[in-house]
Write an enzyme that holds these catalytic residues in place. Structure first.
Site, PDB file in Angstrom:
ATOM      1  N   ASP A 156      82.559 -14.323 116.066  1.00 25.41           N
ATOM      2  CA  ASP A 156      83.516 -14.396 117.176  1.00 25.41           C
ATOM      3  C   ASP A 156      83.187 -13.286 118.169  1.00 25.41           C
ATOM      4  OD1 ASP A 156      86.519 -15.961 117.198  1.00 25.41           O
ATOM      5  OD2 ASP A 156      86.169 -14.391 118.695  1.00 25.41           O
ATOM      6  N   THR A 205      88.817 -25.869 122.764  1.00 23.32           N
ATOM      7  CA  THR A 205      88.585 -26.824 123.859  1.00 23.32           C
ATOM      8  C   THR A 205      89.939 -27.124 124.505  1.00 23.32           C
ATOM      9  OG1 THR A 205      88.765 -28.663 122.276  1.00 23.32           O
ATOM     10  CG2 THR A 205      86.550 -27.910 122.820  1.00 23.32           C
ATOM     11  N   ARG A 211      95.871 -29.840 109.277  1.00 28.14           N
ATOM     12  CA  ARG A 211      97.198 -29.548 109.826  1.00 28.14           C
ATOM     13  C   ARG A 211      97.496 -28.079 109.651  1.00 28.14           C
ATOM     14  NH1 ARG A 211     100.525 -32.698 105.815  1.00 28.14           N
ATOM     15  NH2 ARG A 211      98.667 -32.094 104.674  1.00 28.14           N
ATOM     16  N   CYS A 260      97.253 -29.318 119.344  1.00 25.34           N
ATOM     17  CA  CYS A 260      96.318 -30.455 119.257  1.00 25.34           C
ATOM     18  C   CYS A 260      96.821 -31.714 119.932  1.00 25.34           C
ATOM     19  CB  CYS A 260      96.011 -30.739 117.793  1.00 25.34           C
ATOM     20  SG  CYS A 260      95.376 -29.279 116.948  1.00 25.34           S
TER      21      CYS A 260
HETATM   22  C1  UGA Z   1      97.358 -32.268 113.890  1.00 26.40           C
HETATM   23  C2  UGA Z   1      96.838 -33.365 112.938  1.00 26.40           C
HETATM   24  O1  UGA Z   1      97.864 -33.715 112.010  1.00 26.40           O
HETATM   25  C3  UGA Z   1      95.604 -32.889 112.183  1.00 26.40           C
HETATM   26  O2  UGA Z   1      95.092 -33.953 111.388  1.00 26.40           O
HETATM   27  C4  UGA Z   1      94.548 -32.479 113.214  1.00 26.40           C
HETATM   28  O3  UGA Z   1      93.368 -32.016 112.586  1.00 26.40           O
HETATM   29  C5  UGA Z   1      95.107 -31.383 114.072  1.00 26.40           C
HETATM   30  O4  UGA Z   1      96.287 -31.872 114.745  1.00 26.40           O
HETATM   31  C6  UGA Z   1      94.049 -31.006 115.068  1.00 26.40           C
HETATM   32  O5  UGA Z   1      93.704 -31.821 115.931  1.00 26.40           O
HETATM   33  O6  UGA Z   1      93.438 -29.927 114.922  1.00 26.40           O
HETATM   34  P1  UGA Z   1      98.902 -30.106 113.628  1.00 26.40           P
HETATM   35  O7  UGA Z   1      98.837 -29.994 115.120  1.00 26.40           O
HETATM   36  O8  UGA Z   1      98.719 -28.886 112.816  1.00 26.40           O
HETATM   37  O9  UGA Z   1      97.818 -31.178 113.107  1.00 26.40           O
HETATM   38  O10 UGA Z   1     100.359 -30.644 113.302  1.00 26.40           O
HETATM   39  P2  UGA Z   1     101.023 -31.956 112.665  1.00 26.40           P
HETATM   40  O11 UGA Z   1     101.491 -31.662 111.299  1.00 26.40           O
HETATM   41  O12 UGA Z   1     100.174 -33.130 112.857  1.00 26.40           O
HETATM   42  O13 UGA Z   1     102.311 -32.085 113.615  1.00 26.40           O
HETATM   43  C7  UGA Z   1     102.172 -32.287 115.014  1.00 26.40           C
HETATM   44  C8  UGA Z   1     103.535 -32.408 115.655  1.00 26.40           C
HETATM   45  O14 UGA Z   1     104.169 -33.622 115.282  1.00 26.40           O
HETATM   46  C9  UGA Z   1     104.501 -31.302 115.271  1.00 26.40           C
HETATM   47  O15 UGA Z   1     105.235 -30.913 116.402  1.00 26.40           O
HETATM   48  C10 UGA Z   1     105.393 -31.957 114.229  1.00 26.40           C
HETATM   49  O16 UGA Z   1     106.660 -31.364 114.131  1.00 26.40           O
HETATM   50  C11 UGA Z   1     105.456 -33.369 114.770  1.00 26.40           C
HETATM   51  N1  UGA Z   1     105.786 -34.384 113.743  1.00 26.40           N
HETATM   52  C12 UGA Z   1     104.934 -34.628 112.731  1.00 26.40           C
HETATM   53  C13 UGA Z   1     106.975 -35.101 113.848  1.00 26.40           C
HETATM   54  O17 UGA Z   1     107.792 -34.899 114.784  1.00 26.40           O
HETATM   55  N2  UGA Z   1     107.243 -36.071 112.916  1.00 26.40           N
HETATM   56  C14 UGA Z   1     106.398 -36.342 111.898  1.00 26.40           C
HETATM   57  O18 UGA Z   1     106.692 -37.262 111.092  1.00 26.40           O
HETATM   58  C15 UGA Z   1     105.223 -35.608 111.792  1.00 26.40           C
END
Ligand code: UGA
Length: 440
Positions: free
Chosen positions: A30, A86, A154, A263
């Site tokens: 980094d 990105t 996640r 993301c």
């Molecule tokens: C997300 C994807 O789940 C990962 O597979 C991916 O690798 C990652 O983005 C990325 O592109 O790097 P993340 O952003 O950590 O992961 O979070 P999530 O658990 O997917 O949740 C995203 C959003 O959706 C949060 O605000 C969460 O609260 C919301 N969510 C999730 C809901 O409102 N309802 C659900 O049933 C699930």
């Protein structure tokens, strides 16, 4: 196998530590000297359950190293990962690939023998071709393959997602590169993880399409939740009922305040913009983005309605600030827009978060921060639960009820049972479930 991981952010650090744990010798690189110094001292730049222990174990086993010298780490590596950020370009919403291309240029200057350059960063379709072109321009003699290997981690569950993934996607047509990549992930494949070999462009698109589909699922159930509220039905029952259909599946059907994070918002926008560049307007994505944006103000209106129509001058307590539980990440957190809307309506907001307070202080203005949920609730006109932290599920609700000036609880994550809340004497408003009036 020797691995260089360029970028020690969320994805780079977790992937680097996990690859080391699979038995490879990994050097994370980094440019941020402070971050590398902290990592060498064993201090993590992010909150991620289990990461500090994983890093410490692999550093002690001499499989994981940290450096600011890209040249040093790349020169003997069989696989060079690009895991830099990105973000959205402010001007047009396309993914900003400056750091990716800069890494490609630096790699080009240091390559010696054959190497596989692996894109872990989320990049638009066609980026692998451009990386290959950049390197070939600088070093026409270089012997390399460029592979797309997207991550599906996640936040809060990243280590488990790496170690027990649903699949590993390897995007390249090059047989030599496939062999190196397969070797890298062999321990996972041996444990039964499907390893999907695709063309590079297909792999790049799989990542965006997966995030867009998941965001669509969430947005869909959020709209069904709105309908449930008006029709006096329970969205949890509906989600369960449709999720049992294997074609739909039960996950990502929790209604809430809208998706956020580092993301989904950026990737959906980038996919939409990339589609336009290809002459393919993806209308469904455009609609999802717009529905999700509007949802945050709608959640603020829900709180105002629960308080009887006005919150001017009223103290409102907010539990949970990060974009979801299990992280300290405030990026694109729905809480920011909702709190701002509550402040616009005249409320005085007091907030608490188990992990996100430091980041929240730099993002939120005019918010008073409490040191625990009870201090947060003290004297408030309403309590709003914004994220699904376990700590909030286990609150002493009797105590909370006594501390609040008015027993109004707005649960934007449906973490409590309406009947139990009524028994505790709350006026309880949740998402897509019938409103419950205080029993007292
Ligand atoms: C997300 C994807 O789940 C990962 O597979 C991916 O690798 C990652 O983005 C990325 O592109 O790097 P993340 O952003 O950590 O992961 O979070 P999530 O658990 O997917 O949740 C995203 C959003 O959706 C949060 O605000 C969460 O609260 C919301 N969510 C999730 C809901 O409102 N309802 C659900 O049933 C699930």
């Amino acid at each position: 196998m020797r691995v260089a991981m360029i970028g020690a952010g969320y994805v780079g650090l977790v992937s680097g530590a996990c690859l080391a744990n699979l038995g490879h010798t990994v050097t994370c690189i980094d440019k941020d000297t402070g971050k590398i110094a902290a990592l060498r001292r064993g201090e993590m730049p992010i909150y991620e359950p289990g990461l500090a222990e994983l890093v410490a174990g692999n550093v002690a086993a001499h499989r994981l190293f940290f450096t600011t010298s890209l040249a040093e780490a790349v020169k003997d590596a069989a696989a060079v990962f690009i895991a830099v950020g990105t973000p959205s370009r402010p001007a047009d919403g396309l993914a900003d690939l400056t750091c990716v291309y800069q890494a490609a240029r630096e790699i080009a200057h240091t390559l010696r023998g054959y190497a596989v350059i692996v894109t872990k960063s989320t990049v638009p379709v066609g980026t692998g071709d451009e990386i290959q072109r950049i390197i070939a321009d600088i070093r026409p003699d270089a012997d390399l393959s460029v592979v797309s290997n997207p991550e599906f981690l996640r936040e809060g569950a990243a280590i488990q997602d790496f170690m027990q993934p649903d699949r590993v996607v390897i995007g390249t047509d090059d047989a030599r590169a496939r062999e190196v990549m397969y070797e890298l992930y062999r321990p996972l494949a041996d444990n039964g993880t499907p390893v999907l070999l695709t063309a590079r462009r297909g792999a790049e698109l799989i990542k965006y399409a997966a995030n867009a589909f998941l965001a669509t699922k969430i947005t869909f159930i959020n709209e069904i939740a709105d309908l449930c509220e008006q029709a006096n039905a329970d969205v949890e029952e509906v989600a369960h009922g449709i999720g049992l259909d294997h074609r739909i599946g039960p996950k990502f059907l929790s209604a809430g305040p809208g998706y956020g994070g580092s993301c989904f918002p950026k990737d959906l926008l980038a996919l939409l913009k990339a589609g336009l560049d290809f002459g393919v307007p993806i209308r469904s994505i455009e609609t999802i983005i717009s529905i999700n944006d509007q949802r945050k103000r709608a959640m603020a209106r829900k709180v105002i309605a629960a308080c009887g129509g006005s919150i001017r001058g009223r103290p409102i307590a907010v539990l949970g600030l990060t974009f979801k539980a299990g992280t300290d990440d405030m990026r694109e957190s729905p809480a920011v827009a909702i709190i701002t809307a509550l402040q616009d309506a005249g409320a005085r907001v007091r907030a608490y978060d188990p992990q996100g307070m430091t980041q929240a202080r730099s993002v939120l203005n005019g918010v008073e921060f409490a040191h625990d949920p009870y201090a947060c609730a003290q004297g408030a006109d309403a309590l709003v639960v914004m994220t699904e932290w376990k700590e909030f599920r286990e609150l002493d609700l009797r105590r909370i009820r006594c501390l609040l000036k008015r027993p109004i609880l707005v649960d934007l994550r449906n973490i409590y049972r309406p009947e139990a809340m009524a028994e505790h004497g709350f006026t309880y408003v949740s998402v897509g479930r019938p409103k419950v009036q205080s029993a007292t």
